[in-house]
Design a protein around this motif. Sequence first.
Motif, PDB file in Angstrom:
ATOM      1  N   ARG A   1      42.373  37.089  29.949  1.00 62.66           N
ATOM      2  CA  ARG A   1      42.399  37.259  31.403  1.00 62.66           C
ATOM      3  C   ARG A   1      41.222  36.445  31.953  1.00 62.66           C
ATOM      4  NH1 ARG A   1      42.871  42.925  29.895  1.00 62.66           N
ATOM      5  NH2 ARG A   1      40.896  43.388  30.926  1.00 62.66           N
ATOM      6  N   ILE A   2      41.510  35.260  32.480  1.00 62.87           N
ATOM      7  CA  ILE A   2      40.469  34.300  32.843  1.00 62.87           C
ATOM      8  C   ILE A   2      40.199  34.360  34.350  1.00 62.87           C
ATOM      9  CG2 ILE A   2      39.719  31.905  32.680  1.00 62.87           C
ATOM     10  CD1 ILE A   2      40.366  33.171  29.983  1.00 62.87           C
ATOM     11  N   PRO A   3      38.957  34.683  34.751  1.00 61.42           N
ATOM     12  CA  PRO A   3      38.637  34.726  36.188  1.00 61.42           C
ATOM     13  C   PRO A   3      38.460  33.316  36.756  1.00 61.42           C
ATOM     14  CG  PRO A   3      36.707  35.312  34.880  1.00 61.42           C
ATOM     15  CD  PRO A   3      37.834  35.136  33.910  1.00 61.42           C
ATOM     16  N   ILE A   4      39.000  33.112  37.947  1.00 56.74           N
ATOM     17  CA  ILE A   4      38.959  31.818  38.620  1.00 56.74           C
ATOM     18  C   ILE A   4      38.266  31.989  39.970  1.00 56.74           C
ATOM     19  CG2 ILE A   4      40.321  29.899  39.536  1.00 56.74           C
ATOM     20  CD1 ILE A   4      40.589  30.266  36.503  1.00 56.74           C
ATOM     21  N   THR A   5      37.292  31.127  40.254  1.00 52.63           N
ATOM     22  CA  THR A   5      36.612  31.168  41.550  1.00 52.63           C
ATOM     23  C   THR A   5      37.561  30.670  42.636  1.00 52.63           C
ATOM     24  OG1 THR A   5      34.454  30.818  40.520  1.00 52.63           O
ATOM     25  CG2 THR A   5      34.643  30.309  42.872  1.00 52.63           C
ATOM     26  N   GLY A   6      37.569  31.370  43.760  1.00 49.69           N
ATOM     27  CA  GLY A   6      38.467  31.054  44.873  1.00 49.69           C
ATOM     28  C   GLY A   6      38.979  32.353  45.460  1.00 49.69           C
ATOM     29  N   ARG A   7      39.012  32.442  46.789  1.00 54.05           N
ATOM     30  CA  ARG A   7      39.364  33.728  47.391  1.00 54.05           C
ATOM     31  C   ARG A   7      40.100  33.515  48.713  1.00 54.05           C
ATOM     32  NH1 ARG A   7      37.128  38.996  46.962  1.00 54.05           N
ATOM     33  NH2 ARG A   7      38.488  40.371  48.174  1.00 54.05           N
ATOM     34  N   LEU A   8      41.173  34.262  48.889  1.00 54.66           N
ATOM     35  CA  LEU A   8      41.924  34.288  50.138  1.00 54.66           C
ATOM     36  C   LEU A   8      41.739  35.635  50.808  1.00 54.66           C
ATOM     37  CD1 LEU A   8      45.211  32.757  48.730  1.00 54.66           C
ATOM     38  CD2 LEU A   8      43.705  31.613  50.355  1.00 54.66           C
TER      39      LEU A   8
END
Length: 674
Positions: free
Chosen positions: A119-126
């Motif tokens: 489960r890889i966290p990715i930077t970026g947010r809506l």
Amino acid sequence: MSTRIGVDIGGTFTDLIFYDDQTGATIIGKVPTTPDSPDRGVLDAVESALLSEQVDNSQYFLHGTTVGLNSLLERRGAKVGMLCTRGFRDVLEIRRGDRDEAYNMFWQPPPLLVPRYLRIPITGRLRADGQVHEPLNENDVRDAAKVFLDEDVATVAITFMNAYANPEHEIKAEEILRDEGFKGEISISHQVSREYREYERSTTTVIDAYVRPRMNRYLNRLREGLESKGFSGNLLVTRSGSGSMTFNEAMQRPFETIMSGPVAGAEGSGELARTLQLGDMVTADVGGTSFDTCMIINGRPQLMYEGQVVGLPVQTPWVDVRSIGAGGGSVAYVDEGGLLRVGPRSAGADPGPASYGRGGNEPALTDAAFILGMLGEGKLASGIGLDQAAAESAFQPVAAALNYSIEETARGVMTIASATMANTIREITIDQGIDPRELSLLAFGGAGPLMSTLLARELDVARIIIPPYAGNFSAWGLLGADLTQATARTQVLPLSNEGLKQGNQYLQEMFGELESRQEQIIDAERIREVSIDMRYVRQEHWLTVPMRHENGKILAEAEEIYEAFQNAYEKSFAHKLGEDVEIVSLRATVRVPLPRREHQITAESNPTDTTTGTFEAFSFAEGRRVPFKIYERSNFQSGEEISGPAIITEATATTYVDADYKIVVDESNCLILT
């Protein structure tokens, strides 16, 4: 022409019904299920029941499958990787922060479908309104792609926060994964569900990724097998939310097929209720492995908009079918406390109950019924002849442990099984404020007619309906499953005329999306259906209310809709609040009816003497063995009346009618027991 084939896979038997639209001829088939390769059982059923020209001339093949469900139950899905918004890596583990069994301190959540290192966290947010709060870090996605390739991940689930409101980041992430060389399947949350609730949407997307490779392999093998036998028509599979979808769409949206198998019987029950005006009823579908039940209200199965399987939510329309491990193969045993138990473990199709004579030595419900004489001479489908000595031998250790006779033990097994099934029916009736005594009981499946009078006695139900082809009724239900597509979109709006105007704009977009997914295989009118989820402002949960509309545009004014919500709320909770109401989600459905069958379901009738003999069997009404008349169902004529005790045999099921019941054969050849 709309000649069609329906095949339903059960835990013990695979059932087939062939219907010729020109003549009304119906052919039934039943073969043992092949758990190691379910498609082989389907092809065996086709080959054993049909001639090559009948396969060639069929326009539709409709299928109810449990492949997706079994992938979850058996944990035999794909190796899944997951891209998630940074800070939400553990949403699958945190769940809702509660226990499914509130008072069970030892309760454990179901095993995770994706381990934490994948489960890889990715930077970026809506934001929830779809606005970009933080841009997507594309290098994070590239790094994740390398991990997935190194770990031989088969499928990837992309589940970014608030992607239901704006899919921009998910679309870009998919492009990057492909550019980096990932060749496997990709499930994207905004394509799976456009509804809010991060845990439910994430879990549904992961489930879609988990079952996708196995489902796709299965459907491709089945397609190739049918084509090799000459079938060139349309291939359809039932949806969890009723209706059917093409094989191609099922391969793109496998999460919609999780409850495909159990829904088939509900589809047939609804059609039967509408066609014959049978009123509201509850179903009892008893097979070799499971017991399935649902309510049919106003001729339609009850629909939910979120289901649950093995403790995991699935955010998709879902016919409210409750299933438990109780069927003809359910194994009887004595637990550590010295109590008699039945199921949920099943002898299944191989080796099956002891009386099948296939090497099984555990006592099952079928063995108990045969010992009590409830199956008459014990001649079942597929040429199975039951072995009395084997059944009694299997029950001997259990009877000895209880210090009962074999017959007393068999009676206990039947009583416990019927009580367990009745409790499941109470969950969908009494627990929802519906009195089962006001419903009819529609019993089908290989063992449904066998258990029907015991179940009715437990529930105090006055009327039992046994449809024609009862053992293959789920397969019959497949034949009327309209081609259906549905979508939903979370869009919180005030319940006002201005809010409805905005809602109608979204609905047109949603119907456009559904039309773009539609495969033009049926030349028929497309029926649009609209409903909206609403709640009182500041509440958390909602109610779904159908809408009056014209071509997908809501016609009602806000005041009318408010009143409809108030009435629905009062019906559900016995009061209403009178507070402001808001729209939470909009729901759009497109239904394309299959060509109507010119002939309704009827069994062949031969005007001969219906009685074929008598047999000593145990009567639960009398509390002793009494002579039961044995009838061959195909000999019944419309309007005929008989009294119990009776055992009614047909090709795929046996109906046990206790001494205190009367039977009327109606115009459609349904058996009405009162």
